[in-house]
Design a protein around this motif. Structure first.
Motif, PDB file in Angstrom:
ATOM      1  N   THR A  94       0.802  -1.231   0.000  1.00  0.00           N
ATOM      2  CA  THR A  94       0.000   0.000   0.000  1.00  0.00           C
ATOM      3  C   THR A  94       0.834   1.279   0.000  1.00  0.00           C
ATOM      4  N   GLY A  95       2.090   1.198   0.440  1.00  0.00           N
ATOM      5  CA  GLY A  95       2.914   2.407   0.501  1.00  0.00           C
ATOM      6  C   GLY A  95       4.377   2.092   0.307  1.00  0.00           C
ATOM      7  N   THR A  96       5.126   3.074  -0.169  1.00  0.00           N
ATOM      8  CA  THR A  96       6.567   2.888  -0.331  1.00  0.00           C
ATOM      9  C   THR A  96       7.252   4.238  -0.478  1.00  0.00           C
ATOM     10  N   LEU A  97       8.576   4.197  -0.384  1.00  0.00           N
ATOM     11  CA  LEU A  97       9.453   5.340  -0.662  1.00  0.00           C
ATOM     12  C   LEU A  97      10.326   4.966  -1.843  1.00  0.00           C
ATOM     13  N   LEU A  98      10.355   5.815  -2.855  1.00  0.00           N
ATOM     14  CA  LEU A  98      11.237   5.628  -3.993  1.00  0.00           C
ATOM     15  C   LEU A  98      11.913   6.951  -4.310  1.00  0.00           C
ATOM     16  N   VAL A  99      13.169   6.886  -4.715  1.00  0.00           N
ATOM     17  CA  VAL A  99      13.823   8.104  -5.172  1.00  0.00           C
ATOM     18  C   VAL A  99      13.468   8.311  -6.646  1.00  0.00           C
ATOM     19  N   PRO A 100      13.605   9.516  -7.170  1.00  0.00           N
ATOM     20  CA  PRO A 100      13.161   9.804  -8.544  1.00  0.00           C
ATOM     21  C   PRO A 100      13.740   8.884  -9.606  1.00  0.00           C
ATOM     22  N   THR A 101      15.006   8.495  -9.478  1.00  0.00           N
ATOM     23  CA  THR A 101      15.576   7.608 -10.493  1.00  0.00           C
ATOM     24  C   THR A 101      14.860   6.258 -10.511  1.00  0.00           C
ATOM     25  N   MET A 102      14.406   5.779  -9.354  1.00  0.00           N
ATOM     26  CA  MET A 102      13.659   4.517  -9.301  1.00  0.00           C
ATOM     27  C   MET A 102      12.303   4.657  -9.974  1.00  0.00           C
ATOM     28  N   ILE A 103      11.621   5.778  -9.719  1.00  0.00           N
ATOM     29  CA  ILE A 103      10.319   6.019 -10.348  1.00  0.00           C
ATOM     30  C   ILE A 103      10.471   6.053 -11.865  1.00  0.00           C
ATOM     31  N   GLN A 104      11.518   6.720 -12.336  1.00  0.00           N
ATOM     32  CA  GLN A 104      11.766   6.776 -13.775  1.00  0.00           C
ATOM     33  C   GLN A 104      11.904   5.379 -14.364  1.00  0.00           C
ATOM     34  N   MET A 105      12.638   4.516 -13.673  1.00  0.00           N
ATOM     35  CA  MET A 105      12.879   3.169 -14.180  1.00  0.00           C
ATOM     36  C   MET A 105      11.589   2.352 -14.260  1.00  0.00           C
ATOM     37  N   ILE A 106      10.651   2.619 -13.339  1.00  0.00           N
ATOM     38  CA  ILE A 106       9.376   1.899 -13.366  1.00  0.00           C
ATOM     39  C   ILE A 106       8.474   2.421 -14.478  1.00  0.00           C
ATOM     40  N   VAL A 107       8.253   3.732 -14.508  1.00  0.00           N
ATOM     41  CA  VAL A 107       7.286   4.269 -15.484  1.00  0.00           C
ATOM     42  C   VAL A 107       7.776   4.094 -16.916  1.00  0.00           C
ATOM     43  N   ASN A 108       9.092   4.013 -17.122  1.00  0.00           N
ATOM     44  CA  ASN A 108       9.624   3.818 -18.473  1.00  0.00           C
ATOM     45  C   ASN A 108       9.836   2.353 -18.822  1.00  0.00           C
ATOM     46  N   HIS A 109       9.545   1.435 -17.893  1.00  0.00           N
ATOM     47  CA  HIS A 109       9.812   0.015 -18.142  1.00  0.00           C
ATOM     48  C   HIS A 109       8.773  -0.563 -19.108  1.00  0.00           C
ATOM     49  N   PRO A 110       9.208  -1.333 -20.088  1.00  0.00           N
ATOM     50  CA  PRO A 110       8.250  -1.865 -21.074  1.00  0.00           C
ATOM     51  C   PRO A 110       7.217  -2.828 -20.483  1.00  0.00           C
ATOM     52  N   GLU A 111       7.474  -3.388 -19.285  1.00  0.00           N
ATOM     53  CA  GLU A 111       6.544  -4.347 -18.684  1.00  0.00           C
ATOM     54  C   GLU A 111       5.638  -3.713 -17.627  1.00  0.00           C
ATOM     55  N   VAL A 112       5.670  -2.396 -17.489  1.00  0.00           N
ATOM     56  CA  VAL A 112       4.995  -1.776 -16.356  1.00  0.00           C
ATOM     57  C   VAL A 112       3.494  -2.055 -16.341  1.00  0.00           C
ATOM     58  N   ARG A 113       2.860  -2.124 -17.502  1.00  0.00           N
ATOM     59  CA  ARG A 113       1.403  -2.321 -17.533  1.00  0.00           C
ATOM     60  C   ARG A 113       0.996  -3.791 -17.475  1.00  0.00           C
ATOM     61  N   ARG A 114       1.972  -4.672 -17.359  1.00  0.00           N
ATOM     62  CA  ARG A 114       1.665  -6.091 -17.183  1.00  0.00           C
ATOM     63  C   ARG A 114       1.462  -6.449 -15.707  1.00  0.00           C
ATOM     64  N   HIS A 115       1.744  -5.513 -14.816  1.00  0.00           N
ATOM     65  CA  HIS A 115       1.653  -5.783 -13.379  1.00  0.00           C
ATOM     66  C   HIS A 115       0.530  -4.967 -12.758  1.00  0.00           C
ATOM     67  N   ASP A 116      -0.165  -5.577 -11.801  1.00  0.00           N
ATOM     68  CA  ASP A 116      -1.249  -4.901 -11.090  1.00  0.00           C
ATOM     69  C   ASP A 116      -0.649  -4.143  -9.901  1.00  0.00           C
ATOM     70  N   LEU A 117      -0.525  -2.845 -10.047  1.00  0.00           N
ATOM     71  CA  LEU A 117       0.043  -1.997  -8.997  1.00  0.00           C
ATOM     72  C   LEU A 117      -1.046  -1.199  -8.287  1.00  0.00           C
ATOM     73  N   SER A 118      -2.288  -1.605  -8.470  1.00  0.00           N
ATOM     74  CA  SER A 118      -3.416  -0.804  -7.981  1.00  0.00           C
ATOM     75  C   SER A 118      -3.532  -0.758  -6.459  1.00  0.00           C
ATOM     76  N   SER A 119      -2.877  -1.685  -5.747  1.00  0.00           N
ATOM     77  CA  SER A 119      -2.938  -1.651  -4.277  1.00  0.00           C
ATOM     78  C   SER A 119      -2.171  -0.469  -3.700  1.00  0.00           C
ATOM     79  N   LEU A 120      -1.241   0.094  -4.489  1.00  0.00           N
ATOM     80  CA  LEU A 120      -0.393   1.182  -4.004  1.00  0.00           C
ATOM     81  C   LEU A 120      -1.228   2.437  -3.800  1.00  0.00           C
ATOM     82  N   ARG A 121      -1.323   2.867  -2.539  1.00  0.00           N
ATOM     83  CA  ARG A 121      -2.157   4.018  -2.186  1.00  0.00           C
ATOM     84  C   ARG A 121      -1.334   5.289  -2.024  1.00  0.00           C
TER      85      ARG A 121
END
Length: 520
Positions: free
Chosen positions: A249-276
């Motif tokens: 439900t929660g986490t801490l990420l630094v900006p470089t980590m966020i970039q790596m997730i949103v730009n990852h080609p597999e990002v929409r294959r995972h259900d991340l909807s629990s993250l509040r």
């Protein structure tokens, strides 16, 4: 107050709740607290006295959390090692602090062996890993099995909690001394921010645990009685899989980590909807990354925290209501928020006086969470903490009429080109909106005519190779001409510190070699 207090409370209120999940290991609050008390007993049995420094060099794990609580339980002082540093750099920190015991995992056991002969104060090395214990090291689980649990020393207030060495991006690293009271006050301010850390939820620990940003967020999660899901280090796919599997439900990420997730080609294959909720910080973030993140998870509540190790570490927070499209249109995504509870902030000019509202100057902060000073470094302590009591951060910013801070740059990172000041964060924001840019960093390089020229280092998105002219023209449509890069280089990756910050000193080095000064 004292560091271990929330563990005692959770043990009383919910002893059978799962506290840590690390791989296939799950431990309840009761089991975790019992191991902490035994670790403290083992440290005492090895001769640790009140105030002795105990270090750990390792990746994230449930053992790392046991270290964070077991050392103060024993009355000793934390000294976490930077996993990105070389053996020589970590040996310096261990020697400077006079550390007597080092805990090390499988990933760094060879480095620990290399450091042993360089650190005269080191009496014992404890192997905290799943592999075979190397010769000359003590086995962590065997020590805990043989130890008797001891009572919590409950060192508190102005007693030293830990020595946290700064990134070492320039010169020798400095050991920031934080008291129990300073750390407690800072994390209580985080916990008091409505919604930043929700009670009884599940927190992902993916940022490096040696870094104070993760330690602070993790501690606030202990205060709120969260379950901690721990991954050894950040890898985009592993993080996405973990969020999906454990309904994080929660986490801490630094900006470089966020970039790596949103730009990852597999990002929409995972259900991340629990993250509040997601807290980001530790370095500036580019606006396009935030927009991409909100497009991916539109219900996500975003918080930005600005801070420094010297402030234990919280200074300000930007709340979710300032991450809306309307707020973005007003430029609020460029703000790092307003001062946290108990923190005072001023913007000072070069003469040490407060500047007019809206003017750019250096951030100075004051509050009960300010460090006690730099270990064994009275000269640097006096420079950072002058008699007026306002800690000089070295960060350049302006403050608006509502108390919102807008970071412009590190003071030392400002580029002076042709007599004009250029803040690299502004150029990076412009570059980041280019559709083919994944990451970027802007530095000043020597120039015969202008003193310094603006230079961009760009990591393209997968499959892209943007031309330098295209990137420069993209910036020219968004910022003044003198701020635009005069040169561009493409790289596969940027050099990062253990905290995920771009090491601009490394980028500058190739351009400034042989120069008598590092400014134009």
């Amino acid at each position: 107050m004292y560091f271990t207090q929330p563990l005692h409370r959770n043990l009383q209120c919910s002893p059978e709740q799962v506290m840590t999940i690390c791989g296939e290991r799950r431990r309840t609050v009761r089991q975790f607290a019992a191991r902490v008390a035994r670790l403290a007993g083992a440290l005492r049995r090895l001769g640790c006295a009140d105030g002795d420094r105990v270090a750990m060099l390792g990746l994230n794990s449930d053992h790392y959390m046991e270290y964070q609580f077991g050392v103060p339980w024993a009355g000793c002082v934390l000294n976490p090692c930077n996993t990105r540093w070389s053996a020589a750099e970590n040996a310096y920190a261990l020697s400077d602090s006079g550390t007597t015991i080092l805990l090390v995992d499988d990933a760094f056991k060879d480095m620990a062996q290399a450091m042993r002969g360089e650190v005269s104060s080191l009496r014992h090395v404890i192997h905290v890993g799943d592999g075979e214990t190397p010769d000359g090291m003590l086995d962590y689980e065997a020590l805990l099995d043989a130890a008797e649990p001891v009572e919590d020393t409950r060192r508190a207030g102005e007693d030293l909690l830990g020595i946290f060495y700064t990134g070492g991006t320039t010169g020798f690293p400095k050991g920031v001394m934080l008291s129990h009271g300073a750390f407690w006050c800072s994390q209580m301010a985080i916990a008091a921010e409505d919604g930043m850390v929700e009670a009884g939820r599940t927190m992902l620990r993916a940022a490096p645990m040696f870094h104070l940003a993760d330690m602070a967020m993790g501690y606030a999660a202990v205060l709120k009685n969260n379950t901690h899901v721990i991954v050894p280090s950040f890898h985009p796919v592993a993080v996405m899989e973990t969020i999906e599997r454990h309904r994080v439900t929660g986490t801490l990420l630094v900006p470089t980590m966020i970039q790596m997730i949103v730009n990852h080609p597999e990002v929409r294959r995972h259900d991340l909807s629990s993250l509040r909720t997601l807290l980001y910080g530790a370095s500036p973030i580019q606006e396009q990354v935030l927009k991409d993140l909100l497009a991916l998870l539109p219900e996500l509540r975003l918080y930005q925290a600005y801070g420094q190790t010297e402030m234990a570490p919280a200074v300000s927070v930007l709340r979710p209501e300032q991450h809306t499209p309307e707020a973005a249109a007003r430029g609020m995504l460029r703000s790092c928020g307003r001062p946290m509870l108990s923190v005072e902030v001023r913007i000072l000019g070069g003469d040490g006086n407060e500047v007019e509202q809206g003017a750019i100057g250096e951030i100075a902060v004051r509050g009960p969470n300010v460090m006690s000073g730099y270990w064994n470094n009275p000269e640097q302590t006096r420079a950072a903490l002058p008699p007026d009591g306002w800690l000089r951060t070295g960060d350049s910013a302006r403050m608006d009429e509502n108390g919102y801070l807008f970071i412009m740059d590190r003071v030392k990172d400002m580029i002076v080109t042709g007599g004009e000041n250029v803040f690299s964060a502004e150029v990076e924001n412009a570059l980041s909106t280019h559709p083919e840019v994944a990451m970027c960093a802007v530095i000043g390089i020597p120039h015969a005519q202008w003193g310094e020229a603006v230079h961009a280092v760009v990591v393209p998105k997968q499959g892209c190779a943007p031309a330098a002219d295209s990137l420069i023209e993209h910036c020219r449509a968004r910022i003044a001409g003198y701020k635009c890069p005069k040169s561009v280089e493409l790289r596969e990756a940027l050099p990062l510190s253990g905290a995920g910050k771009v090491l601009k000193t490394v980028l500058r080095e190739a351009h400034w070699q042989g120069q008598t000064r590092r400014v134009g």
